[in-house]
Design a protein around this motif. Structure first.
Motif, short mmCIF file in Angstrom:
data_model
loop_
_atom_site.label_atom_id
_atom_site.label_comp_id
_atom_site.label_asym_id
_atom_site.label_seq_id
_atom_site.Cartn_x
_atom_site.Cartn_y
_atom_site.Cartn_z
N HIS A 298 0.81 -1.22 0.00
CA HIS A 298 0.00 0.00 0.00
C HIS A 298 0.84 1.27 0.00
N MET A 299 2.16 1.09 0.12
CA MET A 299 3.00 2.29 0.20
C MET A 299 3.51 2.75 -1.16
N PRO A 324 -2.96 4.88 -1.60
CA PRO A 324 -3.39 6.28 -1.49
C PRO A 324 -2.23 7.27 -1.64
N ASN A 325 -0.99 6.78 -1.44
CA ASN A 325 0.14 7.72 -1.51
C ASN A 325 0.78 7.79 -2.87
C1 LIG Z 1 1.00 7.82 3.24
O1 LIG Z 1 1.81 8.92 3.61
C2 LIG Z 1 1.53 9.42 4.91
C3 LIG Z 1 2.36 10.66 5.12
O2 LIG Z 1 3.65 10.47 4.67
C4 LIG Z 1 1.81 8.35 5.94
O3 LIG Z 1 1.52 8.81 7.21
C5 LIG Z 1 0.96 7.14 5.62
O4 LIG Z 1 1.27 6.09 6.49
C6 LIG Z 1 1.19 6.66 4.20
N1 LIG Z 1 0.26 5.61 3.87
C7 LIG Z 1 0.65 4.43 3.40
C8 LIG Z 1 -0.40 3.44 3.10
O5 LIG Z 1 1.82 4.20 3.19
#
Ligand SMILES: *[C@@H]1O[C@H](CO)[C@@H](O)[C@H](O)[C@H]1NC(C)=O
Ligand SMILES: *[C@@H]1O[C@H](CO)[C@@H](O)[C@H](O)[C@H]1NC(C)=O
Ligand SMILES: *[C@@H]1O[C@H](CO)[C@@H](O)[C@H](O)[C@H]1NC(C)=O
Ligand SMILES: *[C@@H]1O[C@H](CO)[C@@H](O)[C@H](O)[C@H]1NC(C)=O
Ligand SMILES: *[C@@H]1O[C@H](CO)[C@@H](O)[C@H](O)[C@H]1NC(C)=O
Ligand SMILES: *[C@@H]1O[C@H](CO)[C@@H](O)[C@H](O)[C@H]1NC(C)=O
Ligand SMILES: *[C@@H]1O[C@H](CO)[C@@H](O)[C@H](O)[C@H]1NC(C)=O
Ligand SMILES: *[C@@H]1O[C@H](CO)[C@@H](O)[C@H](O)[C@H]1NC(C)=O
Ligand SMILES: *[C@@H]1O[C@H](CO)[C@@H](O)[C@H](O)[C@H]1NC(C)=O
Ligand SMILES: *[C@@H]1O[C@H](CO)[C@@H](O)[C@H](O)[C@H]1NC(C)=O
Ligand SMILES: CC(=O)N[C@H]1CO[C@H](CO)[C@@H](O)[C@@H]1O
Ligand SMILES: CC(=O)N[C@H]1CO[C@H](CO)[C@@H](O)[C@@H]1O
Length: 726
Positions: A298-299, A324-325
């Motif tokens: 998901h990252m 989502p990122n």
């Molecule tokens: C997306 O980015 C935000 C801010 O950097 C972070 O807090 C969040 O965990 C990230 N989400 C994922 C799914 O990696």
């Protein structure tokens, strides 16, 4: 007569001893000897584990040899087997799980040394899977993955969520005690970096200790023949305990024996910290693999798909919904990606900044409109190449592209004048700083003027192969684009010197750089222009291969632009000494970089004046192909140029005495000297070149046929600090 579970437990106490003995004997094979191996603790550890029947059996049957009938069963892949446990007990072997390897697997190359078949190999995949998922850490998994391809593939099929050794597991504490040196061991492994099958390993951040597990620090790239599922599996298993995989690139894989969904799924299961995925020319990976990535990684922040015909909207939709990122997406020549997924990317990916879409036949206005209308508030870089989109898309960009700073439109055949007009009048492109238009027939005078008016912050504008733009359009654009700093035109054949000078005279006064290349519309008619007019902001001028651009135009440029510092007149056959002289005599600031390569009609006269007038500023001079330039020019340079660091006199008519003059110059500090194709330079220049070599870092003596190879060898030896091309 099948035994009951109770009977099994009874048998267990008998065979557990043999079991432990097996591990004791094979611990080296398993890599367990790295730890302080301690039989009672080992016993304790497994005694407190989940003793469901599968696990139980694994430890009962480590070695087929204790069964009198030889091997327990011949085909390990068969499930539902009745195993004979010695003479006394028959055991029903249940199907533990779905088969772990679901598709036939082709190994394209040997990356393992074949080892002696181990007795533990008789266990079916399901059982090995159960053992492997209980291995205490990533390093142990990595060691086991080294045993055989089968073990590797099994290990790579274990998802993060299927691994039992978690910190939340109550038995974990014991493991920590059991493995006192874990942290130490894993950092040692970092240094060795011993993972099979990875290519171009690059550890971006040095791992510090075991705490970094899963932080996504490693980067891997597989190319061509090296891109196989086995290597992907090795990467998947091997990177987990060393910081985790952060970036994966696959560049071109064999369509019949290369990477498939299996390899990508292994990555998905083992590398949840993956952030950058780039697949180029990988026809054998389809939706299944990418969907698995979407579901588990998901990252993902950056996705780059090029020539992936088997990937469709389905996979991209999954990425959009689960990552989502996502900030950057490139889709190039993917014949099955279309409107739907782009719309989804626009609406689900709130951090989207960079989008590039090229040559995707299924993408139309609907996709671009969907993307722009929902992703508008962060999207800063947008590139659209070779798409069947119309004026509608340009209208949408002009309205919604409020955050866009960089825009590239290329090869849009179905966009007309109306599109550019509407885009400019949409008044959305207030932040646009850089705009590139290539091969768009819709760029006309009216359209371009509207763009100039609609983009008040436009600083860089590049136009290539736009056949219908004429002088009037260029001048009105230059007037309208009030922030313009850099203007580049290439292959715009309707533009003549009238448009060129009109733009120069009517631009905002911020224009610093002007470049023309391959424009055939010029002729050297001298134009009347107001004597007091100036364009004092222009510092950099480049006019390459515009055959009609002659010394008349140059003289006028010299008068208009007294602040020039960089001049490139590459390939202007029509200019003579007269024209160049009137340009350089008018320069007030002093020229820094001058390129006169292939201005075939220039002579020593120009170079002498240059050296005299600009010797204290000149840093780079390129005279490549100026066949009338002789030793006299080198003498003038040697006498006048204090700061010249790069000189190119390739194919000039220079001789040994010219080089000698350069070598004698006391103040000269040449770093790069090119004299390729100077056939009059001979071995006699050796001492001069050695003298020059005190400061040189680069010397090009290619095609200097009068220099013997023994002299070249000597030079290479003497000028060991200098990079010599010969
Ligand atoms: C997306 O980015 C935000 C801010 O950097 C972070 O807090 C969040 O965990 C990230 N989400 C994922 C799914 O990696
Ligand atoms: C063992 O694990 C299975 C699932 O893997 C679970 O259903 C069972 O309850 C566990 N047994 C014990 C004793 O923890
Ligand atoms: C796997 O095997 C290779 C080659 O034999 C070796 O260099 C590497 O260190 C091994 N990896 C591990 C984790 O033991
Ligand atoms: C794509 O990969 C194939 C081999 O699978 C190769 O023949 C082809 O040249 C590659 N195409 C590009 C554009 O790299
Ligand atoms: C792909 O692999 C097959 C089988 O080994 C081989 O014949 C073919 O040449 C390879 N193709 C490329 C482009 O490497
Ligand atoms: C966007 O793309 C540019 C190059 O095209 C790159 O330099 C930049 O880092 C990218 N930005 C993000 C957020 O990926
Ligand atoms: C994409 O949208 C365009 C209209 O903008 C449409 O003509 C085309 O058929 C659509 N493509 C697909 C695959 O839906
Ligand atoms: C442009 O659009 C027309 C119809 O609107 C279509 O027939 C044609 O194929 C399109 N041209 C390109 C290059 O996509
Ligand atoms: C381009 O899109 C139009 C509709 O927008 C469609 O009619 C036409 O067939 C498409 N052309 C190609 C070459 O796909
Ligand atoms: C400049 O050089 C070209 C090519 O060598 C030649 O055709 C042309 O006549 C020359 N022009 C002048 C003015 O000398
Ligand atoms: C085409 C055009 O409008 N050119 C004008 C540019 O500016 C000069 C004076 O600065 C005018 O004389 C031209 O008419
Ligand atoms: C202004 C100027 O220098 N014009 C000269 C340019 O070169 C041609 C020859 O190519 C001469 O005839 C012009 O007088």
């Amino acid at each position: 007569m099948h035994s009951s579970i109770d009977a099994l437990y009874v048998a267990s106490s008998v065979f557990l001893f043999l079991d432990l003995l097996f591990f004791a004997l094979h611990r080296e094979f398993l890599g367990l000897d790295r730890f302080n191996f301690d039989l009672p603790r080992f016993f304790q550890l497994f005694a407190c584990r989940n003793s469901s029947i599968t696990v139980f059996l694994i430890y009962l049957f480590p070695d087929g040899n204790f069964c009198p009938g030889g091997s327990i069963y011949p085909n390990p892949k068969e499930s539902n087997l009745f195993l004979s446990l010695g003479h006394h007990v028959d055991v029903y072997f249940p199907v533990c799980k779905r088969s772990r390897i679901s598709a036939p697997f082709v190994f394209s190359e040997e990356i393992f040394e074949e080892k002696q078949p181990a007795s533990i190999e008789v266990l079916p995949d399901e059982c090995l899977f159960e053992v492997f998922r209980r291995l205490p850490g990533g390093e142990e998994r990595s060691i086991c993955a080294n045993v055989s391809k089968r073990w590797l593939m099994l290990l790579s099929s274990i998802g993060r969520d299927e691994i039992c050794a978690k910190k939340t597991d109550p038995s974990f504490e014991m493991e920590e005690k059991f493995l006192p040196n874990k942290a130490h061991e894993s950092s040692e492994c970092n240094k060795k970096g011993g993972i099979v099958g990875s290519n171009g390993n690059k550890v971006e951040v040095e791992a510090e200790d075991e705490e970094i597990e899963g932080d996504g620090y490693l980067s891997r790239c597989l190319e061509g023949k090296k891109a196989t599922d086995v290597r992907l599996a090795a990467i998947a298993v091997g990177t987990g305990h060393r910081g985790g995989l952060g970036k994966l690139s696959i560049r071109g894989s064999n369509s019949t024996r290369g990477v498939t969904n299996i390899g990508l799924k292994a990555i998905a299961r083992c590398c949840p910290s993956l952030r950058v995925l780039s697949l180029w020319n990988v026809s054998s990976v389809g939706d299944e693999g990418l969907v698995e990535i979407a579901n588990r990684c998901h990252m993902i922040e950056k996705l780059d798909l090029c020539q992936c015909p088997a990937i469709s909207d389905k996979a991209l939709l999954a990425i959009a919904k689960n990552c989502p990122n996502l900030t950057s997406i490139t889709v190039d020549s993917c014949s099955n990606i279309g409107n739907g997924s782009l719309q989804a990317v626009g609406s689900y990916c709130g951090s989207l900044r960079n989008v590039s879409i090229k040559n995707c036949p299924l993408v139309g206005d609907q996709g671009i409109a969907g993307l722009l209308s929902s992703a508008s508030y962060l999207l800063t870089k947008l590139k659209l190449h070779a798409l069947n989109i119309s004026d509608v898309s340009l209208a949408v960009i002009g309205h919604y592209g409020k955050a866009v700073t960089d825009l590239v439109l290329s090869g849009l055949q179905n966009v007309s004048e109306k599109g550019f007009w509407v885009m400019g009048n949409g008044l959305g492109l207030q932040k646009l700083r850089s705009f590139t238009i290539i091969s768009c027939q819709g760029v006309t005078d009216i359209g371009l003027e509207a763009v100039g008016k609609g983009c008040p912050n436009l600083k860089q504008f590049y136009l290539n192969k736009c056949a219908f733009l004429s002088d009037n359009g260029l001048v009105s654009f230059a007037k309208a684009a009030v922030s313009l700093e850099s203007l580049q035109l290439e292959e715009c054949h309707r533009v003549t010197q009238s448009g060129f000078f009109g733009a120069l005279l009517n631009c905002s006064g911020k224009l610093k750089a002007l470049a023309l290349a391959n424009c055939l519309g010029f002729n050297d008619l001298v134009l009347g222009c107001p004597l007091i007019a100036r364009c004092t902001s222009l510092q950099s001028l480049s006019i390459r291969n515009c055959p009609g651009f002659g010394n008349g135009s140059l003289a006028m440029l010299g008068r208009l632009c007294p602040q020039l510092q960089h001049v490139n007149l590459n390939g202007l056959h029509g200019i003579t000494d007269e024209g160049v002289l009137s340009l350089i005599e008018n320069c007030e600031t002093g020229l820094l970089k001058v390129n006169l390569s292939n201005c075939v009609n220039l002579t020593d006269k120009v170079v002498s004046v240059f050296a005299r007038l600009h010797g204290v500023t000149l840093e780079q001079l390129n005279l490549d192909g100026c066949k009338y330039v002789t030793d006299a020019s080198l003498v003038a340079i040697a006498e006048n140029c204090l700061f010249l660091s790069e000189l190119d006199v390739s194919k000039c008519a220079i001789t040994d005495s010219g080089i000698a003059a350069l070598a004698c110059a006391e103040q000269l500090n040449l770093q790069i000297l090119s004299m390729s194709g100077c056939s009059s330079i001979s071995d006699k220049s050796l001492t001069s070149l050695v003298e020059l070599g005190q400061t040189l870092v680069g010397l090009n003596i290619q095609h200097c046929n009068a220099i013997k190879s023994s002299t070249v060898d000597l030079l290479v030896e003497r000028l060991w600090r200098c990079d010599i091309l010969s």
